[in-house]
Scaffold this motif. Structure first.
Motif, PDB file in Angstrom:
ATOM      1  N   LEU A 144      41.194 -50.671  65.743  1.00 22.81           N
ATOM      2  CA  LEU A 144      40.049 -50.436  64.868  1.00 22.81           C
ATOM      3  C   LEU A 144      40.484 -50.444  63.414  1.00 22.81           C
ATOM      4  CD1 LEU A 144      37.079 -49.484  64.388  1.00 22.81           C
ATOM      5  CD2 LEU A 144      37.916 -47.143  64.682  1.00 22.81           C
ATOM      6  N   GLY A 145      39.704 -51.099  62.569  1.00 21.55           N
ATOM      7  CA  GLY A 145      39.917 -51.055  61.133  1.00 21.55           C
ATOM      8  C   GLY A 145      38.769 -50.325  60.461  1.00 21.55           C
ATOM      9  N   LEU A 146      39.074 -49.618  59.380  1.00 21.15           N
ATOM     10  CA  LEU A 146      38.060 -48.887  58.618  1.00 21.15           C
ATOM     11  C   LEU A 146      38.188 -49.274  57.155  1.00 21.15           C
ATOM     12  CD1 LEU A 146      38.449 -45.364  60.283  1.00 21.15           C
ATOM     13  CD2 LEU A 146      36.600 -47.014  60.671  1.00 21.15           C
ATOM     14  N   SER A 147      37.095 -49.747  56.572  1.00 24.61           N
ATOM     15  CA  SER A 147      37.151 -50.260  55.214  1.00 24.61           C
ATOM     16  C   SER A 147      35.801 -50.116  54.537  1.00 24.61           C
ATOM     17  CB  SER A 147      37.561 -51.739  55.233  1.00 24.61           C
ATOM     18  OG  SER A 147      37.477 -52.315  53.950  1.00 24.61           O
ATOM     19  N   ILE A 148      35.843 -49.970  53.199  1.00 25.55           N
ATOM     20  CA  ILE A 148      34.611 -50.004  52.418  1.00 25.55           C
ATOM     21  C   ILE A 148      34.214 -51.460  52.178  1.00 25.55           C
ATOM     22  CG2 ILE A 148      33.571 -49.414  50.191  1.00 25.55           C
ATOM     23  CD1 ILE A 148      35.499 -47.013  50.115  1.00 25.55           C
ATOM     24  N   THR A 149      35.180 -52.274  51.823  1.00 26.55           N
ATOM     25  CA  THR A 149      34.923 -53.703  51.642  1.00 26.55           C
ATOM     26  C   THR A 149      34.692 -54.353  52.997  1.00 26.55           C
ATOM     27  OG1 THR A 149      36.344 -53.749  49.688  1.00 26.55           O
ATOM     28  CG2 THR A 149      35.849 -55.852  50.737  1.00 26.55           C
ATOM     29  N   THR A 277      37.497 -54.636  72.714  1.00 30.70           N
ATOM     30  CA  THR A 277      37.506 -53.357  72.001  1.00 30.70           C
ATOM     31  C   THR A 277      37.657 -52.227  73.004  1.00 30.70           C
ATOM     32  OG1 THR A 277      36.050 -54.253  70.297  1.00 30.70           O
ATOM     33  CG2 THR A 277      36.220 -51.870  70.422  1.00 30.70           C
ATOM     34  N   SER A 278      38.628 -51.344  72.780  1.00 29.86           N
ATOM     35  CA  SER A 278      38.883 -50.265  73.721  1.00 29.86           C
ATOM     36  C   SER A 278      37.742 -49.252  73.713  1.00 29.86           C
ATOM     37  CB  SER A 278      40.201 -49.556  73.373  1.00 29.86           C
ATOM     38  OG  SER A 278      40.066 -48.829  72.160  1.00 29.86           O
ATOM     39  N   ASN A 279      37.619 -48.558  74.819  1.00 25.96           N
ATOM     40  CA  ASN A 279      36.610 -47.510  74.928  1.00 25.96           C
ATOM     41  C   ASN A 279      36.837 -46.440  73.872  1.00 25.96           C
ATOM     42  OD1 ASN A 279      34.448 -46.043  76.150  1.00 25.96           O
ATOM     43  ND2 ASN A 279      35.930 -44.789  77.243  1.00 25.96           N
ATOM     44  N   LEU A 280      38.103 -46.121  73.610  1.00 22.96           N
ATOM     45  CA  LEU A 280      38.423 -45.113  72.600  1.00 22.96           C
ATOM     46  C   LEU A 280      37.969 -45.544  71.209  1.00 22.96           C
ATOM     47  CD1 LEU A 280      41.971 -43.787  73.562  1.00 22.96           C
ATOM     48  CD2 LEU A 280      39.913 -42.418  73.184  1.00 22.96           C
ATOM     49  N   ALA A 281      38.181 -46.822  70.883  1.00 19.42           N
ATOM     50  CA  ALA A 281      37.775 -47.313  69.568  1.00 19.42           C
ATOM     51  C   ALA A 281      36.261 -47.228  69.395  1.00 19.42           C
ATOM     52  CB  ALA A 281      38.253 -48.751  69.368  1.00 19.42           C
ATOM     53  N   MET A 282      35.519 -47.540  70.454  1.00 18.54           N
ATOM     54  CA  MET A 282      34.058 -47.454  70.374  1.00 18.54           C
ATOM     55  C   MET A 282      33.611 -45.997  70.246  1.00 18.54           C
ATOM     56  SD  MET A 282      32.708 -50.466  72.954  1.00 18.54           S
ATOM     57  CE  MET A 282      33.679 -49.954  74.382  1.00 18.54           C
ATOM     58  N   GLN A 283      34.266 -45.117  71.006  1.00 15.90           N
ATOM     59  CA  GLN A 283      33.910 -43.700  70.930  1.00 15.90           C
ATOM     60  C   GLN A 283      34.202 -43.128  69.549  1.00 15.90           C
ATOM     61  OE1 GLN A 283      35.148 -41.005  73.968  1.00 15.90           O
ATOM     62  NE2 GLN A 283      34.762 -42.423  75.641  1.00 15.90           N
ATOM     63  N   PHE A 284      35.336 -43.520  68.973  1.00 19.38           N
ATOM     64  CA  PHE A 284      35.675 -42.965  67.664  1.00 19.38           C
ATOM     65  C   PHE A 284      34.715 -43.461  66.587  1.00 19.38           C
ATOM     66  CE2 PHE A 284      38.021 -42.827  63.624  1.00 19.38           C
ATOM     67  CZ  PHE A 284      38.227 -41.451  63.569  1.00 19.38           C
ATOM     68  N   GLN A 285      34.301 -44.712  66.674  1.00 23.94           N
ATOM     69  CA  GLN A 285      33.316 -45.203  65.710  1.00 23.94           C
ATOM     70  C   GLN A 285      32.023 -44.385  65.786  1.00 23.94           C
ATOM     71  OE1 GLN A 285      33.183 -49.714  64.883  1.00 23.94           O
ATOM     72  NE2 GLN A 285      34.011 -49.597  66.945  1.00 23.94           N
ATOM     73  N   ASP A 286      31.572 -44.103  67.002  1.00 19.54           N
ATOM     74  CA  ASP A 286      30.359 -43.287  67.171  1.00 19.54           C
ATOM     75  C   ASP A 286      30.572 -41.883  66.614  1.00 19.54           C
ATOM     76  OD1 ASP A 286      29.083 -45.390  68.416  1.00 19.54           O
ATOM     77  OD2 ASP A 286      29.571 -44.710  70.447  1.00 19.54           O
ATOM     78  N   PHE A 287      31.748 -41.314  66.884  1.00 21.58           N
ATOM     79  CA  PHE A 287      32.063 -39.961  66.424  1.00 21.58           C
ATOM     80  C   PHE A 287      32.094 -39.903  64.901  1.00 21.58           C
ATOM     81  CE2 PHE A 287      34.747 -36.345  65.468  1.00 21.58           C
ATOM     82  CZ  PHE A 287      34.380 -35.400  66.428  1.00 21.58           C
ATOM     83  N   LEU A 288      32.731 -40.899  64.278  1.00 20.42           N
ATOM     84  CA  LEU A 288      32.818 -40.956  62.821  1.00 20.42           C
ATOM     85  C   LEU A 288      31.440 -41.153  62.201  1.00 20.42           C
ATOM     86  CD1 LEU A 288      34.387 -41.107  60.177  1.00 20.42           C
ATOM     87  CD2 LEU A 288      34.981 -43.484  60.724  1.00 20.42           C
ATOM     88  N   SER A 289      30.627 -41.996  62.816  1.00 19.31           N
ATOM     89  CA  SER A 289      29.276 -42.225  62.315  1.00 19.31           C
ATOM     90  C   SER A 289      28.441 -40.949  62.363  1.00 19.31           C
ATOM     91  CB  SER A 289      28.604 -43.336  63.137  1.00 19.31           C
ATOM     92  OG  SER A 289      27.301 -43.587  62.673  1.00 19.31           O
ATOM     93  N   ASP A 290      28.554 -40.213  63.480  1.00 19.46           N
ATOM     94  CA  ASP A 290      27.822 -38.947  63.600  1.00 19.46           C
ATOM     95  C   ASP A 290      28.315 -37.929  62.578  1.00 19.46           C
ATOM     96  OD1 ASP A 290      26.332 -39.957  65.671  1.00 19.46           O
ATOM     97  OD2 ASP A 290      27.572 -39.082  67.250  1.00 19.46           O
ATOM     98  N   PHE A 291      29.625 -37.918  62.342  1.00 17.04           N
ATOM     99  CA  PHE A 291      30.175 -37.000  61.348  1.00 17.04           C
ATOM    100  C   PHE A 291      29.598 -37.276  59.969  1.00 17.04           C
ATOM    101  CE2 PHE A 291      33.196 -35.991  58.012  1.00 17.04           C
ATOM    102  CZ  PHE A 291      33.558 -34.684  58.308  1.00 17.04           C
ATOM    103  N   LEU A 292      29.542 -38.535  59.590  1.00 17.60           N
ATOM    104  CA  LEU A 292      29.012 -38.887  58.275  1.00 17.60           C
ATOM    105  C   LEU A 292      27.530 -38.542  58.151  1.00 17.60           C
ATOM    106  CD1 LEU A 292      30.790 -42.300  57.653  1.00 17.60           C
ATOM    107  CD2 LEU A 292      31.155 -40.162  56.419  1.00 17.60           C
ATOM    108  N   LYS A 293      26.785 -38.687  59.241  1.00 19.45           N
ATOM    109  CA  LYS A 293      25.373 -38.335  59.203  1.00 19.45           C
ATOM    110  C   LYS A 293      25.183 -36.831  59.019  1.00 19.45           C
ATOM    111  CE  LYS A 293      23.855 -42.187  62.122  1.00 19.45           C
ATOM    112  NZ  LYS A 293      23.361 -42.568  63.471  1.00 19.45           N
ATOM    113  N   ASN A 294      26.059 -36.055  59.671  1.00 23.21           N
ATOM    114  CA  ASN A 294      25.914 -34.598  59.626  1.00 23.21           C
ATOM    115  C   ASN A 294      26.560 -33.979  58.392  1.00 23.21           C
ATOM    116  OD1 ASN A 294      24.584 -34.586  62.121  1.00 23.21           O
ATOM    117  ND2 ASN A 294      26.513 -34.524  63.249  1.00 23.21           N
TER     118      ASN A 294
END
Length: 304
Positions: A144-149, A277-294
């Protein structure tokens, strides 16, 4: 010669003593158990039970096979547990490559929360720009990569993880810290730490100046917002920094102020099209997205 199901039937009959009870435990008919035993004996070429007065007495060979089978059953149970943990994202390895502002800012905090329910998880974290992210994803060295650009390559999938904005950061005793909101063009009048004109962040900021017929000026050019943030912390000047790098930094040695106009940005999750894409990578994206929303970005009206 003999499969796991035959071993299970053999071990169960030995344990409970009768085919009727074994059939109940295994949820099959008694004739099915008897047929399985006969087929197993035919396959291996010797008897497993002595049949006396309607009872089955296991031979020494049968007992020896059943004892050895326990190791197989334990291993099978362990594999089932591992599969369940992998499905639930509680074990495995997650390899992330992130831009420095995300890697130094929000990522450690979110990973700490993510790991609380996944203590067996192994992590690999690398920092780099968009080119490094796409390179590692393309070679299979990152999940997984995480970037603003936002990467523009066709070989990757890009998902919007969450919204943020550029914030003005300055030393707490700086004149701009007295203001509730900082006009972006006012940065021309202070020691401005900023980004090259050809970069996405530089272009975003330049658009504000261009709209007012001005040209952006800065005394120090940096590549990453994480670098700009550390220079501000050292008292070298003022910078616009992404809000993802500032989560949890209120009350530290910098003042954080919203800008006028607001400069919205997004965090992107990047995965490879060349590798699943690994199951872990998909789960972490969801977790990070929920964190940013909250959690969101630092409160624009909250002093640093």
């Amino acid at each position: 010669m003999i499969n796991a199901r035959q071993l299970e039937v053999l071990s169960t009959v030995i344990e409970v003593g009768t085919t009727a009870r074994a059939a109940q435990l295994l949820n099959v008919s008694q004739p099915a158990i008897s047929n399985m035993i006969r087929h197993t004996e035919d396959a291996i070429g010797f008897a497993l039970f002595k049949r006396e007065h309607g009872r089955l007495t296991p031979t020494k060979e049968a007992i020896h096979i059943a004892q050895e089978a326990q190791h197989l059953f334990m291993q099978q149970k362990r594999i089932d547990n591992i599969i369940g943990e992998l499905k639930g994202g509680t074990v495995g390895r997650l390899s992330i490559v992130a831009t420095p502002s995300i890697g130094h800012g929000i990522l450690p905090r979110v990973l700490g929360l993510f790991m609380k329910t996944r203590p067996k998880l192994k992590l690999s974290i690398e920092l780099g720009g968009v080119d490094e992210i796409t390179k590692r994803l393309g070679s299979g060295r990152a999940d997984l990569g995480l970037s603003i650009t936002q990467p523009r390559l066709s070989a990757v999938y890009v998902r919007e993880i969450g919204d943020g904005q550029l914030m003005c950061v300055c030393p707490p005793d700086h004149e701009l810290a007295l203001m509730e909101r900082i006009s972006v063009t006012d940065l021309n009048h202070v020691n401005h730490i900023s980004y090259a004109a050809h970069t996405p962040l530089g272009q975003t900021i330049d658009n504000v100046f261009s709209d007012q017929g001005l040209e952006r000026r800065f005394f120090c050019e940096v590549r990453h917002t994480a670098t700009a943030l550390e220079m501000v912390r050292s008292g070298l000047g003022v910078a616009l920094v992404d809000s993802f790098a500032l989560i949890g930094r209120q009350g530290t040695s910098i003042a954080i102020r919203p800008t006028k106009p607001q400069l919205p940005i997004k965090m992107h999750g990047v995965t490879s099209k060349l590798f699943p894409t690994s199951n872990l990578a998909m789960q972490f994206q969801d977790f990070l997205s929920d964190f940013l929303k909250n959690e969101g970005a630092p409160d624009p009206d909250q002093p640093g």
